[in-house]
Design a protein around this motif. Structure first.
Motif, PDB file in Angstrom:
ATOM      1  N   ALA A   1      65.477  24.261  -1.215  1.00 24.81           N
ATOM      2  CA  ALA A   1      67.008  24.580  -1.596  1.00 24.81           C
ATOM      3  C   ALA A   1      66.731  26.206  -2.077  1.00 24.81           C
ATOM      4  CB  ALA A   1      67.266  23.803  -2.483  1.00 24.81           C
ATOM      5  N   ASP A   2      66.163  26.882  -2.644  1.00 31.04           N
ATOM      6  CA  ASP A   2      65.852  28.461  -3.224  1.00 31.04           C
ATOM      7  C   ASP A   2      66.096  29.285  -1.895  1.00 31.04           C
ATOM      8  OD1 ASP A   2      63.336  27.007  -2.794  1.00 31.04           O
ATOM      9  OD2 ASP A   2      62.394  28.167  -4.125  1.00 31.04           O
ATOM     10  N   ARG A   3      65.545  28.120  -1.038  1.00 31.38           N
ATOM     11  CA  ARG A   3      65.410  29.297   0.903  1.00 31.38           C
ATOM     12  C   ARG A   3      66.161  28.954   1.716  1.00 31.38           C
ATOM     13  NH1 ARG A   3      58.486  28.779   1.631  1.00 31.38           N
ATOM     14  NH2 ARG A   3      58.042  29.186   0.004  1.00 31.38           N
ATOM     15  N   SER A   4      67.616  27.877   1.043  1.00 27.93           N
ATOM     16  CA  SER A   4      68.805  27.770   2.357  1.00 27.93           C
ATOM     17  C   SER A   4      69.706  28.927   1.131  1.00 27.93           C
ATOM     18  CB  SER A   4      68.743  26.501   2.128  1.00 27.93           C
ATOM     19  OG  SER A   4      70.073  26.038   2.739  1.00 27.93           O
ATOM     20  N   SER A   5      70.888  29.839   2.377  1.00 23.12           N
ATOM     21  CA  SER A   5      71.253  30.233   2.174  1.00 23.12           C
ATOM     22  C   SER A   5      72.719  29.653   1.895  1.00 23.12           C
ATOM     23  CB  SER A   5      71.411  31.463   2.737  1.00 23.12           C
ATOM     24  OG  SER A   5      72.077  31.007   4.328  1.00 23.12           O
ATOM     25  N   SER A   6      72.440  28.597   2.302  1.00 22.09           N
ATOM     26  CA  SER A   6      73.991  27.520   2.539  1.00 22.09           C
ATOM     27  C   SER A   6      74.053  26.921   1.440  1.00 22.09           C
ATOM     28  CB  SER A   6      74.144  26.805   4.081  1.00 22.09           C
ATOM     29  OG  SER A   6      72.963  26.679   4.587  1.00 22.09           O
ATOM     30  N   PHE A   7      72.581  26.464   0.553  1.00 23.68           N
ATOM     31  CA  PHE A   7      72.712  25.484  -0.147  1.00 23.68           C
ATOM     32  C   PHE A   7      73.460  25.759  -1.462  1.00 23.68           C
ATOM     33  CE2 PHE A   7      70.683  23.405  -4.019  1.00 23.68           C
ATOM     34  CZ  PHE A   7      70.782  22.451  -3.370  1.00 23.68           C
TER      35      PHE A   7
END
Ligand SMILES: *[C@@H]1O[C@H](CO)[C@@H](O)[C@H](O)[C@H]1NC(C)=O
Ligand SMILES: *[C@@H]1O[C@H](CO)[C@@H](O)[C@H](O)[C@H]1NC(C)=O
Ligand SMILES: *[C@@H]1O[C@H](CO)[C@@H](O)[C@H](O)[C@H]1NC(C)=O
Ligand SMILES: *[C@@H]1O[C@H](CO)[C@@H](O)[C@H](O)[C@H]1NC(C)=O
Ligand SMILES: *[C@@H]1O[C@H](CO)[C@@H](O)[C@H](O)[C@H]1NC(C)=O
Length: 446
Positions: A135-141
């Motif tokens: 999740a820490d690598r997803s901009s849409s989370f």
């Protein structure tokens, strides 16, 4: 505060050896079950308003997409698990995930790493490899905050926790299962990418997902999480594609390479060959968020079995539903006993194989077995439709040279019966919310 029992329970009914590719692989037939005698009933939802809301959303989005979404689906037999798996792409940029499609639960969640600094978090306790959604690598989370109305009311059905140390803190959940399995995480909205039947891709934003930072459970072997397909507008993107979805389950012993699809929208948009489709009423809201059906009875070899009508009566705590996440077909005792008696009879000439407490009740040495000796099992619906599964869907392969009757005893109390995923194999199943109709027909699924 007393919380209702989780709708999703997992327990291991059977743990027989099944030789998937090498010795020692366990073929665990998994059973998710919502109610036990004495448990409180799950909350009944306002399904009608949910349905119209889902349909309104569907029409809007579908007119824009003009195609159905499809996710590759295959059997988890290679992992020795009696489940199916779908592939999904989530986050920005997209990350690949493999989830168990489960019509018996409402929330889609994945093993996940969010802001957990504990070395142990996001790690799979079973010792089997699987992915962790970063999740820490997803901009849409975007996490759902614990102070939001969603967290405090809507998500209570999905076992949100009441803890809220600060208003912007993520809304947390704890799904717990009867076998001690649990998934602990936070709710979020995330982007999910679907392949469409017209060859394009659709990005669905703000899909409610669970990010499980901690989870245990052998049912998750080979899977990164669970895709909740239960009837609820928040459960999946099902409502977005015309208020219907379908799946065709390949033979449960198929290798990963034998793939079919989970389809959101009309199966007619997809390339599924099905000879003829039958329909029966899909009863939404009668048994929690499960896909219930009105059963009239069961016949074996053309003879209707003597099963009390209460067994199929929702009003008496009975009834039946389909579940893609339950492996065996679970019948309450008054149905289980006559079905087993009728199917055991022609198998008396075969040497019985005993597995003890954990195995299916009736297994036999299948040397010389010819399925023509087995009378046909038929499920009769109140509206006249009949489901006639192939023999291999109820006299199932368990280990080399051993077959078992694929039923489990659901107990003598008032409870619902479950049509499990092996019974559903080699058929297309369409769940149509708008028409409240279940369509089904034999298919090779490939
Ligand atoms: C949607 O598909 C139908 C049937 O394939 C076609 O007739 C129609 O023109 C399409 N509409 C759009 C907006 O692409
Ligand atoms: C989550 O549920 C499990 C099983 O019921 C329980 O043992 C555990 O303490 C719970 N954790 C939290 C943080 O609520
Ligand atoms: C659940 O769905 C309803 C209706 O679509 C929506 O209003 C609500 O915000 C959703 N809840 C969450 C947490 O997404
Ligand atoms: C559709 O299925 C048929 C046979 O089942 C196959 O020959 C054909 O290649 C498939 N088409 C696509 C576009 O997948
Ligand atoms: C089944 O019976 C055959 C012949 O009697 C025997 O060779 C075989 O070992 C048996 N298999 C099992 C699993 O008991």
């Amino acid at each position: 505060m007393a919380r209702p029992q989780p709708l999703l329970f997992i327990f291991f009914l059977i743990a027989n050896s099944f030789n998937a590719d090498a010795a020692g692989v366990k073929f665990e037939l998994i059973h998710r079950h919502h109610l036990h005698p004495g448990d409180p009933l799950p909350p009944r939802k306002l399904v009608h308003s949910d349905a119209s809301r889902a349909q309104a959303i569907s029409r809007k989005v579908r007119s824009r997409l003009n195609a159905s979404g499809e996710l590759p689906l295959h059997s988890a037999a290679d992992y020795g698990v009696g489940q199916y798996l779908v592939k999904l792409n989530m986050g920005s940029p997209g990350q690949h995930l493999v989830l168990i499609p489960d019509t018996g639960s409402d929330l889609t969640w994945t093993k996940c790493r969010y802001k957990c600094h504990d070395d142990d978090c996001g790690r799979i306790k079973s010792g089997h490899r699987s992915r962790v959604f970063r999740a820490d690598r997803s901009s849409s989370f975007k996490t759902v905050t614990c102070s939001s109305t969603s967290c405090q009311t809507d998500l209570a059905d999905l076992f949100s926790l009441t803890i809220c140390p600060s208003p912007l803190h993520p809304c947390a959940y704890n799904y717990s299962y009867v076998d001690g399995t649990f998934a602990l995480g936070v709710f979020a909205h995330e982007t999910v990418t679907f392949s469409l039947t017209n060859g394009r891709k659709a990005r669905l934003r703000n899909v409610l997902v669970g990010c499980s930072e901690s989870s245990t459970g052998r049912s998750l072997l080979g899977a990164d999480g669970i895709m909740g397909l239960g009837y609820s507008p928040n459960s999946t993107a099902a409502g977005v594609f015309g208020g219907k979805f379908s799946y065709c389950l390949v033979d449960h012993l198929s290798p990963r390479s034998a793939s079919s699809h989970l389809i959101f929208g009309s199966y007619k948009d997809a390339n599924v060959s099905v000879a003829r489709i039958r329909h029966t009423e899909l009863v939404l809201g009668a048994i929690g968020t499960f896909y219930a059906v009105r059963v009239r009875g069961i016949s074996v070899g053309g003879t209707m079995l003597d099963i009390p009508a209460e067994v199929w009566d929702f009003g008496h705590g009975g009834g039946a539903f389909l579940d893609s996440g339950t492996t065996l077909t679970v019948l309450t005792t008054p149905a289980y006993e006559p079905v087993m008696a009728a199917l055991r009879e022609p198998l008396r000439g075969f040497e019985r194989v005993y597995y003890g407490e954990v195995g299916p009740e009736y297994c036999f040495n299948s040397t010389g077995f010819d399925e023509r000796v087995v009378p046909r099992f038929v499920l009769h619906f109140v509206d006249g439709a009949r489901f006639e599964p192939p023999v291999k869907s109820y006299v199932i392969d368990d280990a080399p040279g051993v077959k078992c009757l694929g039923f489990a005893d659901g107990g003598a109390g008032a409870d619902a019966s479950i049509v499990g995923n092996i019974m559903q194999q080699n058929h297309l199943w369409e769940f149509d919310f708008g028409k409240r109709r279940l369509g089904f027909g034999p298919s090779s699924c490939t």
